[in-house]
Design an enzyme around this catalytic site. Structure first.
Site, PDB file in Angstrom:
ATOM      1  N   SER A 139     -28.311   0.121  58.243  1.00 16.20           N
ATOM      2  CA  SER A 139     -28.032  -0.268  56.867  1.00 16.20           C
ATOM      3  C   SER A 139     -28.184  -1.776  56.783  1.00 16.20           C
ATOM      4  O   SER A 139     -28.109  -2.482  57.802  1.00 16.20           O
ATOM      5  CB  SER A 139     -26.605   0.138  56.483  1.00 16.20           C
ATOM      6  N   TYR A 152     -17.493   1.514  58.234  1.00 13.33           N
ATOM      7  CA  TYR A 152     -18.938   1.698  58.041  1.00 13.33           C
ATOM      8  C   TYR A 152     -19.703   0.520  58.634  1.00 13.33           C
ATOM      9  O   TYR A 152     -20.683   0.694  59.371  1.00 13.33           O
ATOM     10  CB  TYR A 152     -19.225   1.831  56.550  1.00 13.33           C
TER      11      TYR A 152
END
Length: 257
Positions: A139, A152
């Site tokens: 990401s 995350y």
């Protein structure tokens, strides 16, 4: 123009295939003629796999034995694993002070420990054949941080470290490892974040998209899953044999600042 994604048919294991990037990757690989085992916790993902002509394996990848079972299933069905795409992920938005320990552990188990265990399980098959491609869907948050996403972001930063280590160990054995770092992609995971972010920041949902999700982007739009799957196909191809240990940003210019 030569199609740089062309290669001989391979066997791919893709996780997190119920929607979004994983679903797009399964379709892309099937169009290239690869055999695919689509792995997801959600049994409804089987319909997506069937539609693409892929095999399906239901697994909770927070369970280490399930990770090993997924690789064993691919080898039993197809004889080997050539390509591993670690895509499965979840999100939880909460300040560190309020972040539930159980949710932290679930996210780390699914998004960092599972990619390690899947890589470890697939490695002998790739080594025996002298060819392997590991593509980790990280990401933009593997490069930068945002408030409310401690688990995350920690998992994605760790995934970059795993990618680099796998690249160094795999190079002499014909195994490459790379990571892709997208900004916000049009997926259910992102759509679900909008409401969470609105609550966290006390904002309207449309303001979340414009003022948070796209604030640092030079290109003011969300990313299509097919844009990510096209890069996955390249990194998993013969043409990318010299590419390893890299993090590929598809971040709308986010990190250009």
């Amino acid at each position: 123009m030569t199609n740089t994604t062309t290669s001989v048919p391979r066997v791919a294991l893709v996780t997190g295939t119920a929607s979004g990037i994983g679903e797009a990757v399964v379709r892309q690989f099937r169009e290239l003629g690869h055999q695919v085992l689509a792995v997801d916790f959600n049994e409804q993902a089987k319909d997506k796999a069937d539609a693409a002509g892929a095999a399906f394996y239901q697994a909770d990848l927070t369970d280490g034995e399930a990770c090993k079972g997924a690789v064993a299933e691919a080898i039993q069905r197809f004889g080997r694993v050539d390509i591993l795409v670690n895509n499965a992920g979840i999100q939880h938005v909460s300040p560190i002070e309020d972040f539930p320990e159980a949710k932290w552990r679930q996210i780390i188990d699914l998004m960092l420990t599972a990619p390690f265990l899947l890589t470890q399980a697939a490695w002998p098959s790739m080594r025996r054949n002298g060819w392997g491609r590991i593509v980790n869907i990280a990401s933009v948050h593997a490069q930068v941080a945002s408030p409310g996403k401690s688990a995350y972001i920690s998992a994605k930063h760790g995934l970059i470290g795993l990618t680099k280590t796998a690249a160094l160990e795999g190079g002499p054995q014909g195994i490459t490892a790379n990571a892709i770092c997208p900004a916000y992609v049009k997926t259910p995971l992102v759509e679900n974040q909008i409401a969470d972010q609105a609550r966290l920041h006390n904002m309207d949902e449309q303001d979340v998209v414009e003022q948070i999700m796209l604030k640092n982007a030079a290109v003011k739009r969300l990313i299509d899953p097919e844009e990510v799957s096209a890069l996955v196909a390249y990194l998993a191809s013969d043409a990318a044999g010299a590419v390893s240990g890299s993090s590929w940003n598809i971040d709308l210019g986010w990190t250009a600042q």
